[in-house]
Design an enzyme around this catalytic site. Structure first.
Site, PDB file in Angstrom:
ATOM      1  N   SER A   9       0.854  -1.197   0.000  1.00 59.45           N
ATOM      2  CA  SER A   9       0.000   0.000   0.000  1.00 59.45           C
ATOM      3  C   SER A   9       0.878   1.230   0.000  1.00 59.45           C
ATOM      4  O   SER A   9       1.655   1.447   0.937  1.00 59.45           O
ATOM      5  CB  SER A   9      -0.896   0.017   1.228  1.00 59.45           C
ATOM      6  OG  SER A   9      -1.427   1.319   1.379  1.00 59.45           O
ATOM      7  N   HIS A  34      -1.069  -1.291  -4.384  1.00 63.02           N
ATOM      8  CA  HIS A  34      -2.345  -1.009  -3.703  1.00 63.02           C
ATOM      9  C   HIS A  34      -2.446   0.498  -3.445  1.00 63.02           C
ATOM     10  O   HIS A  34      -1.568   1.092  -2.816  1.00 63.02           O
ATOM     11  CB  HIS A  34      -2.402  -1.794  -2.402  1.00 63.02           C
ATOM     12  CG  HIS A  34      -3.712  -1.711  -1.677  1.00 63.02           C
ATOM     13  ND1 HIS A  34      -4.793  -2.497  -2.009  1.00 63.02           N
ATOM     14  CD2 HIS A  34      -4.114  -0.946  -0.645  1.00 63.02           C
ATOM     15  CE1 HIS A  34      -5.815  -2.223  -1.191  1.00 63.02           C
ATOM     16  NE2 HIS A  34      -5.430  -1.276  -0.351  1.00 63.02           N
ATOM     17  N   ASP A  36      -4.739   3.430  -1.798  1.00 58.56           N
ATOM     18  CA  ASP A  36      -5.823   3.702  -0.841  1.00 58.56           C
ATOM     19  C   ASP A  36      -6.389   5.096  -1.071  1.00 58.56           C
ATOM     20  O   ASP A  36      -5.721   6.099  -0.818  1.00 58.56           O
ATOM     21  CB  ASP A  36      -5.291   3.578   0.589  1.00 58.56           C
ATOM     22  CG  ASP A  36      -5.089   2.130   0.981  1.00 58.56           C
ATOM     23  OD1 ASP A  36      -6.039   1.348   0.848  1.00 58.56           O
ATOM     24  OD2 ASP A  36      -3.970   1.779   1.407  1.00 58.56           O
ATOM     25  N   MET A  38      -9.058   7.804  -0.019  1.00 56.99           N
ATOM     26  CA  MET A  38      -9.873   8.164   1.150  1.00 56.99           C
ATOM     27  C   MET A  38     -10.417   9.582   0.978  1.00 56.99           C
ATOM     28  O   MET A  38      -9.716  10.460   0.477  1.00 56.99           O
ATOM     29  CB  MET A  38      -9.030   8.092   2.420  1.00 56.99           C
ATOM     30  CG  MET A  38      -8.361   6.730   2.613  1.00 56.99           C
ATOM     31  SD  MET A  38      -7.498   6.673   4.181  1.00 56.99           S
ATOM     32  CE  MET A  38      -6.716   5.055   4.076  1.00 56.99           C
ATOM     33  N   HIS A  67      -8.300   0.821  -3.995  1.00 57.72           N
ATOM     34  CA  HIS A  67      -9.242   0.578  -2.896  1.00 57.72           C
ATOM     35  C   HIS A  67      -9.961   1.883  -2.609  1.00 57.72           C
ATOM     36  O   HIS A  67      -9.379   2.803  -2.031  1.00 57.72           O
ATOM     37  CB  HIS A  67      -8.425   0.076  -1.698  1.00 57.72           C
ATOM     38  CG  HIS A  67      -9.193  -0.123  -0.445  1.00 57.72           C
ATOM     39  ND1 HIS A  67      -8.586  -0.374   0.771  1.00 57.72           N
ATOM     40  CD2 HIS A  67     -10.533  -0.098  -0.191  1.00 57.72           C
ATOM     41  CE1 HIS A  67      -9.515  -0.498   1.704  1.00 57.72           C
ATOM     42  NE2 HIS A  67     -10.698  -0.319   1.148  1.00 57.72           N
ATOM     43  N   MET A  69     -12.250   4.137  -0.707  1.00 61.26           N
ATOM     44  CA  MET A  69     -12.923   4.401   0.570  1.00 61.26           C
ATOM     45  C   MET A  69     -13.587   5.768   0.421  1.00 61.26           C
ATOM     46  O   MET A  69     -13.213   6.749   1.076  1.00 61.26           O
ATOM     47  CB  MET A  69     -11.902   4.373   1.722  1.00 61.26           C
ATOM     48  CG  MET A  69     -11.430   2.955   2.038  1.00 61.26           C
ATOM     49  SD  MET A  69      -9.884   2.914   2.970  1.00 61.26           S
ATOM     50  CE  MET A  69      -8.700   2.959   1.621  1.00 61.26           C
ATOM     51  N   MET A 138     -11.098  -6.566   5.170  1.00 56.67           N
ATOM     52  CA  MET A 138     -10.380  -5.615   6.013  1.00 56.67           C
ATOM     53  C   MET A 138     -10.065  -6.271   7.358  1.00 56.67           C
ATOM     54  O   MET A 138     -10.957  -6.783   8.041  1.00 56.67           O
ATOM     55  CB  MET A 138     -11.221  -4.362   6.275  1.00 56.67           C
ATOM     56  CG  MET A 138     -11.480  -3.478   5.061  1.00 56.67           C
ATOM     57  SD  MET A 138     -10.004  -2.945   4.176  1.00 56.67           S
ATOM     58  CE  MET A 138      -9.141  -1.988   5.426  1.00 56.67           C
ATOM     59  N   GLY A 143      -9.069   3.582   7.039  1.00 57.42           N
ATOM     60  CA  GLY A 143      -8.805   4.996   7.290  1.00 57.42           C
ATOM     61  C   GLY A 143      -7.341   5.320   7.508  1.00 57.42           C
ATOM     62  O   GLY A 143      -6.898   6.405   7.155  1.00 57.42           O
ATOM     63  N   PHE A 144      -6.603   4.378   8.082  1.00 58.58           N
ATOM     64  CA  PHE A 144      -5.210   4.663   8.426  1.00 58.58           C
ATOM     65  C   PHE A 144      -4.339   3.426   8.261  1.00 58.58           C
ATOM     66  O   PHE A 144      -4.808   2.303   8.487  1.00 58.58           O
ATOM     67  CB  PHE A 144      -5.104   5.139   9.886  1.00 58.58           C
ATOM     68  CG  PHE A 144      -5.949   6.352  10.157  1.00 58.58           C
ATOM     69  CD1 PHE A 144      -5.485   7.618   9.815  1.00 58.58           C
ATOM     70  CD2 PHE A 144      -7.209   6.223  10.714  1.00 58.58           C
ATOM     71  CE1 PHE A 144      -6.274   8.744  10.031  1.00 58.58           C
ATOM     72  CE2 PHE A 144      -8.002   7.348  10.940  1.00 58.58           C
ATOM     73  CZ  PHE A 144      -7.531   8.615  10.595  1.00 58.58           C
ATOM     74  N   GLY A 145      -3.069   3.664   7.905  1.00 59.31           N
ATOM     75  CA  GLY A 145      -2.085   2.596   7.929  1.00 59.31           C
ATOM     76  C   GLY A 145      -1.586   2.395   9.352  1.00 59.31           C
ATOM     77  O   GLY A 145      -1.897   3.190  10.249  1.00 59.31           O
ATOM     78  N   GLY A 146      -0.835   1.328   9.549  1.00 60.77           N
ATOM     79  CA  GLY A 146      -0.153   1.134  10.826  1.00 60.77           C
ATOM     80  C   GLY A 146      -1.017   0.690  11.990  1.00 60.77           C
ATOM     81  O   GLY A 146      -0.598   0.797  13.144  1.00 60.77           O
ATOM     82  N   ASP A 176      -6.364  -6.865   4.016  1.00 59.95           N
ATOM     83  CA  ASP A 176      -5.806  -5.516   4.117  1.00 59.95           C
ATOM     84  C   ASP A 176      -5.871  -5.014   5.557  1.00 59.95           C
ATOM     85  O   ASP A 176      -6.956  -4.850   6.120  1.00 59.95           O
ATOM     86  CB  ASP A 176      -6.623  -4.600   3.191  1.00 59.95           C
ATOM     87  CG  ASP A 176      -6.077  -3.184   3.094  1.00 59.95           C
ATOM     88  OD1 ASP A 176      -5.039  -2.898   3.708  1.00 59.95           O
ATOM     89  OD2 ASP A 176      -6.704  -2.382   2.381  1.00 59.95           O
ATOM     90  N   GLY A 177      -4.691  -4.747   6.127  1.00 62.60           N
ATOM     91  CA  GLY A 177      -4.626  -4.101   7.426  1.00 62.60           C
ATOM     92  C   GLY A 177      -3.835  -4.891   8.443  1.00 62.60           C
ATOM     93  O   GLY A 177      -4.194  -6.014   8.787  1.00 62.60           O
ATOM     94  N   GLY A 178      -2.733  -4.313   8.902  1.00 67.96           N
ATOM     95  CA  GLY A 178      -1.938  -4.955   9.943  1.00 67.96           C
ATOM     96  C   GLY A 178      -1.266  -6.247   9.513  1.00 67.96           C
ATOM     97  O   GLY A 178      -0.896  -7.070  10.356  1.00 67.96           O
ATOM     98  N   GLY A 198       1.225  -2.253   3.955  1.00 71.71           N
ATOM     99  CA  GLY A 198       1.752  -0.892   3.874  1.00 71.71           C
ATOM    100  C   GLY A 198       3.003  -0.768   4.720  1.00 71.71           C
ATOM    101  O   GLY A 198       4.128  -0.772   4.212  1.00 71.71           O
TER     102      GLY A 198
HETATM  103  C1  DX5 Z   1      -6.444   1.133   5.585  1.00 75.69           C
HETATM  104  C2  DX5 Z   1      -5.882   0.817   4.207  1.00 75.69           C
HETATM  105  C3  DX5 Z   1      -4.742  -0.117   4.194  1.00 75.69           C
HETATM  106  C4  DX5 Z   1      -3.528   0.347   4.927  1.00 75.69           C
HETATM  107  C5  DX5 Z   1      -2.681  -0.829   5.257  1.00 75.69           C
HETATM  108  O1  DX5 Z   1      -7.602   1.869   5.426  1.00 75.69           O
HETATM  109  O2  DX5 Z   1      -6.914   0.265   3.417  1.00 75.69           O
HETATM  110  O3  DX5 Z   1      -4.402  -0.460   2.849  1.00 75.69           O
HETATM  111  O4  DX5 Z   1      -2.769   1.270   4.225  1.00 75.69           O
HETATM  112  O5  DX5 Z   1      -1.616  -0.388   5.996  1.00 75.69           O
HETATM  113  P1  DX5 Z   1      -0.852  -1.337   7.028  1.00 75.69           P
HETATM  114  O6  DX5 Z   1      -0.302  -2.476   6.217  1.00 75.69           O
HETATM  115  O7  DX5 Z   1       0.178  -0.433   7.574  1.00 75.69           O
HETATM  116  O8  DX5 Z   1      -1.866  -1.797   8.024  1.00 75.69           O
HETATM  117 ZN    ZN Z   2      -6.403  -0.567   1.396  1.00 79.00          ZN
END
Ligand code: DX5
Ligand code: ZN
Length: 220
Positions: A9, A34, A36, A38, A67, A69, A138, A143-146, A176-178, A198
């Protein structure tokens, strides 16, 4: 079985050097890119529009996995398709008419995906299976990475794997996510085919990208 594919991502990339970052992550072994998107309405963050996707397109020949959002999604689908998206995924809650949105994505010659939030039931795809190339699960709230991986994504992936197998359709199952090397193996075993990552792809800067992606693939 195909080896697990990794979709870094670019939300975790250096936005001041986005073209270089896409080239670097592509060269490091990314399978998909990927993106994102938003809108500060469907999710509390504001990121990338079609102009940025268009600007990045010449920097990689890998599939752009976009993706969305955003709510509503319909008005933007065409712009992202023209900008160079290969796969466009939407959240059912972003509405208002999921079936129409998926038809529109397919009519533009692009692959269509549905994204299931952690609390969105699997039944959301019941009546649109025929229109799907991808289901994105998901494992964080969007909404956020990390953010930290939500474990309830695993049984959901197992159930979706069974459903896809019964359907006999070539639908990708993406998470997707974590995602990191500590859960990639369990996700692959549960039936995921593509992992978005990401933080785990971009940590450590460009010199670490190849090792980061290799570690994810080895774990998966
Ligand atoms: C969250 C995004 C993810 C995010 C993943 O809304 O859809 O794609 O960037 O980031 P990590 O891998 O850091 O969780
Ligand atoms: Zn995503």
């Amino acid at each position: 079985m195909q080896p697990i594919r990794i979709a870094p991502s670019i939300l975790s990339a250096d936005f001041a050097r986005l073209g270089e970052e896409v080239r670097a992550i592509d060269a490091a072994g990314a399978d998909w890119i990927h993106v994102d998107v938003m809108d500060n309405h469907f999710v509390p963050n504001l990121t990338i529009g079609p102009m940025v996707v268009k600007a990045l397109r010449p920097h990689s020949a890998k599939p752009f996995d976009v993706h969305l959002m955003v709510s509503p999604a319909d008005a933007l689908v065409e712009a992202f398709a023209e900008a160079g998206a290969d796969i466009l995924s939407v959240h059912p809650e972003a509405g208002p008419h999921l079936h129409r949105t998926l038809m529109r994505i397919r009519a533009l010659g692009k692959k269509a995906g549905v994204v299931l939030n952690p609390a969105t039931p699997i039944g959301a795809i019941d009546h649109v299976m025929d229109l799907l190339d991808l289901i994105l699960v998901m494992s964080v709230n969007p909404g956020f990475g990390g953010q930290s991986f939500i474990e309830s994504a695993l049984p959901k992936i197992e159930q979706l794997r069974r459903r896809i197998d019964v359907s006999g359709k070539p639908i990708e199952l993406e998470v997707d996510g974590g995602v990191d090397a500590s859960n990639a193996g369990r996700l692959a075993a549960a039936g995921a085919t593509v992992l978005v990552a990401g933080t785990a792809s971009f940590r450590g800067g460009p010199s670490a990208y190849a090792a980061n992606i290799a570690a994810l693939k080895a774990a998966g």
